[in-house]
Design a protein around this motif. Structure first.
Motif, PDB file in Angstrom:
ATOM      1  N   TYR A 176     -23.069 -43.851  -6.857  1.00 45.24           N
ATOM      2  CA  TYR A 176     -24.169 -42.948  -7.169  1.00 45.24           C
ATOM      3  C   TYR A 176     -24.050 -41.606  -6.449  1.00 45.24           C
ATOM      4  CZ  TYR A 176     -26.160 -47.226  -9.060  1.00 45.24           C
ATOM      5  OH  TYR A 176     -26.356 -48.387  -9.785  1.00 45.24           O
ATOM      6  N   ARG A 177     -23.003 -41.429  -5.674  1.00 43.61           N
ATOM      7  CA  ARG A 177     -22.825 -40.195  -4.898  1.00 43.61           C
ATOM      8  C   ARG A 177     -21.590 -39.393  -5.293  1.00 43.61           C
ATOM      9  NH1 ARG A 177     -25.799 -39.874  -0.018  1.00 43.61           N
ATOM     10  NH2 ARG A 177     -27.191 -41.664   0.261  1.00 43.61           N
ATOM     11  N   ARG A 178     -20.742 -39.915  -6.131  1.00 40.71           N
ATOM     12  CA  ARG A 178     -19.520 -39.186  -6.484  1.00 40.71           C
ATOM     13  C   ARG A 178     -19.712 -38.388  -7.772  1.00 40.71           C
ATOM     14  NH1 ARG A 178     -16.629 -41.709 -10.615  1.00 40.71           N
ATOM     15  NH2 ARG A 178     -16.944 -43.961 -10.889  1.00 40.71           N
ATOM     16  N   ARG A 179     -19.111 -37.230  -7.817  1.00 38.43           N
ATOM     17  CA  ARG A 179     -19.177 -36.371  -8.993  1.00 38.43           C
ATOM     18  C   ARG A 179     -18.288 -36.927 -10.101  1.00 38.43           C
ATOM     19  NH1 ARG A 179     -21.055 -31.004  -8.261  1.00 38.43           N
ATOM     20  NH2 ARG A 179     -19.712 -30.378  -9.986  1.00 38.43           N
ATOM     21  N   LYS A 235     -23.966 -37.535 -12.962  1.00 40.71           N
ATOM     22  CA  LYS A 235     -22.742 -36.743 -13.123  1.00 40.71           C
ATOM     23  C   LYS A 235     -22.449 -35.935 -11.869  1.00 40.71           C
ATOM     24  CE  LYS A 235     -21.138 -32.641 -15.662  1.00 40.71           C
ATOM     25  NZ  LYS A 235     -21.467 -31.675 -16.737  1.00 40.71           N
ATOM     26  N   GLN A 236     -23.481 -35.352 -11.264  1.00 42.25           N
ATOM     27  CA  GLN A 236     -23.306 -34.493 -10.100  1.00 42.25           C
ATOM     28  C   GLN A 236     -23.165 -35.273  -8.788  1.00 42.25           C
ATOM     29  OE1 GLN A 236     -22.701 -31.719 -12.266  1.00 42.25           O
ATOM     30  NE2 GLN A 236     -23.230 -30.798 -10.293  1.00 42.25           N
ATOM     31  N   GLY A 237     -23.377 -36.584  -8.847  1.00 40.70           N
ATOM     32  CA  GLY A 237     -23.359 -37.365  -7.613  1.00 40.70           C
ATOM     33  C   GLY A 237     -24.606 -37.186  -6.784  1.00 40.70           C
ATOM     34  N   GLN A 238     -25.714 -36.789  -7.413  1.00 41.36           N
ATOM     35  CA  GLN A 238     -26.943 -36.492  -6.676  1.00 41.36           C
ATOM     36  C   GLN A 238     -28.026 -37.554  -6.841  1.00 41.36           C
ATOM     37  OE1 GLN A 238     -28.364 -32.540  -7.611  1.00 41.36           O
ATOM     38  NE2 GLN A 238     -26.351 -31.608  -7.309  1.00 41.36           N
ATOM     39  N   ILE A 239     -27.845 -38.488  -7.781  1.00 46.61           N
ATOM     40  CA  ILE A 239     -28.902 -39.473  -7.984  1.00 46.61           C
ATOM     41  C   ILE A 239     -29.012 -40.404  -6.784  1.00 46.61           C
ATOM     42  CG2 ILE A 239     -27.417 -41.119  -9.227  1.00 46.61           C
ATOM     43  CD1 ILE A 239     -31.153 -40.364  -9.885  1.00 46.61           C
ATOM     44  N   GLY A 240     -27.863 -40.736  -6.166  1.00 41.87           N
ATOM     45  CA  GLY A 240     -27.896 -41.593  -4.985  1.00 41.87           C
ATOM     46  C   GLY A 240     -28.702 -41.008  -3.848  1.00 41.87           C
ATOM     47  N   PRO A 241     -28.393 -39.775  -3.406  1.00 43.59           N
ATOM     48  CA  PRO A 241     -29.198 -39.183  -2.332  1.00 43.59           C
ATOM     49  C   PRO A 241     -30.677 -39.049  -2.691  1.00 43.59           C
ATOM     50  CG  PRO A 241     -27.127 -38.018  -2.553  1.00 43.59           C
ATOM     51  CD  PRO A 241     -27.189 -38.985  -3.700  1.00 43.59           C
ATOM     52  N   LEU A 242     -30.995 -38.694  -3.943  1.00 40.02           N
ATOM     53  CA  LEU A 242     -32.395 -38.534  -4.329  1.00 40.02           C
ATOM     54  C   LEU A 242     -33.156 -39.838  -4.142  1.00 40.02           C
ATOM     55  CD1 LEU A 242     -34.708 -36.891  -5.678  1.00 40.02           C
ATOM     56  CD2 LEU A 242     -33.871 -37.747  -7.874  1.00 40.02           C
ATOM     57  N   ILE A 243     -32.590 -40.939  -4.639  1.00 39.82           N
ATOM     58  CA  ILE A 243     -33.277 -42.224  -4.528  1.00 39.82           C
ATOM     59  C   ILE A 243     -33.211 -42.749  -3.100  1.00 39.82           C
ATOM     60  CG2 ILE A 243     -33.252 -44.629  -5.272  1.00 39.82           C
ATOM     61  CD1 ILE A 243     -32.310 -43.687  -8.014  1.00 39.82           C
ATOM     62  N   SER A 244     -32.036 -42.699  -2.490  1.00 41.45           N
ATOM     63  CA  SER A 244     -31.866 -43.302  -1.168  1.00 41.45           C
ATOM     64  C   SER A 244     -32.714 -42.616  -0.099  1.00 41.45           C
ATOM     65  CB  SER A 244     -30.393 -43.267  -0.762  1.00 41.45           C
ATOM     66  OG  SER A 244     -29.627 -44.067  -1.634  1.00 41.45           O
TER      67      SER A 244
END
Length: 308
Positions: free
Chosen positions: A146-149, A202-211
């Motif tokens: 969830y963090r990789r582009r 796609k941007q690898g940003q969903i992981g940081p947003l949720i985590s």
């Protein structure tokens, strides 16, 4: 299908749920009940979107009742808000649900709905589900997946990454927007909230947003840290070719449950992508999952379509 609408968290706007059954529910003959949380990456989806998925329909056909709640969505809300929704939902189930057998409850969800189920199992004090049904669930949102582009050539949930553009979805990330708890937009709409989830993936940003939101709410960014021996027996269904939530999420969930000696059945569907669509193609796997739920709970209704 009989459907009644109820407000379970009286905010403005309110957060609602549907109570669904094959016939009207009666307080004198409560039915076993599946509490089903919809998917959508915690950013989109609703209790009405693509409902019922095949495994839920199989339970409805067997005479189960189904509670389908909306819950507040990120990024306008946060995990703290979802936890509040879950506590309000538990209070509604205990105080207001009619025709629901509180001693025969199963909880579960699809995709992000499986993550919401993990949160529910961790905060509910009175409702004690007898099984957990996880469908292609997100469980390791802090992980590398969830963090990789992604490359422009990637395909996410059937959508080419090259069609996902920041300018179509950036307004959803502006601060100060009012909360919403339901979204039924088409994932193929480039400006939809569902496309926001895919763009963030796609941007690898969903992981940081949720985590980050999970960590602020519960003190850890790893949802699987919440797994304990108090969890009910669990049935998991996941496609091995999932491009949205990897099958390794479900393998990790199964391993976490096994470590604390909770019974678990992991059903991997070879070559299937997220959502196992078209679901009729995978009916055998879904029927296997429902039989496992019946085995784990001891709930065996006489035959499909017969009410209790």
């Amino acid at each position: 299908m009989n459907r009644t609408v109820h407000i379970y968290n009286p905010l403005q706007p309110p957060v609602e749920l549907d109570l669904v059954a094959s016939a009207p529910l009666e307080p004198t003959s409560p039915r076993p009940t599946f509490i089903f949380f919809h998917g959508g990456g915690l950013l989109s989806g609703s209790r009405r979107g693509r409902f019922p998925p095949l495994p839920v329909k199989l339970l409805l056909d067997r005479g189960w009742a189904v509670v389908v709640p909306d819950y507040r969505l990120l990024p306008e809300a946060c995990i703290v808000d979802i936890l509040d929704d879950l506590r309000q939902l538990e209070a509604w189930l205990v105080q207001s649900a009619v025709g629901v057998d509180m001693y025969r409850v199963v909880v579960g969800g699809s995709s992000a709905g499986s993550l919401v189920s993990i949160l529910a199992l961790s905060v509910w004090k009175t409702v004690k589900p007898r099984a957990f049904l996880s469908l292609w669930g997100m469980a390791q949102t802090e992980g590398e997946w969830y963090r990789r582009r992604r490359a422009e050539s990637a395909v996410l949930g059937g959508i080419p990454a090259s069609q996902l553009h920041e300018e179509n979805v950036a307004h959803y990330l502006q601060p100060g927007r009012p909360h919403i708890s339901a979204d039924e937009a088409d994932m193929k709409d480039p400006g939809s909230r569902a496309s926001l989830f895919l763009w963030l993936l796609k941007q690898g940003q969903i992981g940081p947003l949720i985590s980050d939101s999970v960590r602020a709410a519960i003190g850890t960014e790893a949802p699987l840290d919440l797994i304990s021996s108090s969890y009910p027996p669990t049935v998991i269904v996941h496609g091995t070719a999932d491009t949205v939530a990897p099958v390794t999420d479900s393998r990790a969930l199964a391993a976490a449950l096994q470590r604390v000696e909770v019974r678990v059945r992991l059903i991997e569907v070879d070559g299937a992508d997220h959502g196992l669509a078209p679901q009729e193609k995978y009916r055998i796997s879904f029927e296997e999952a429902i039989m496992a739920v019946e085995e784990f709970t001891g709930i065996h209704l006489p035959h499909p379509d017969r009410l209790i």
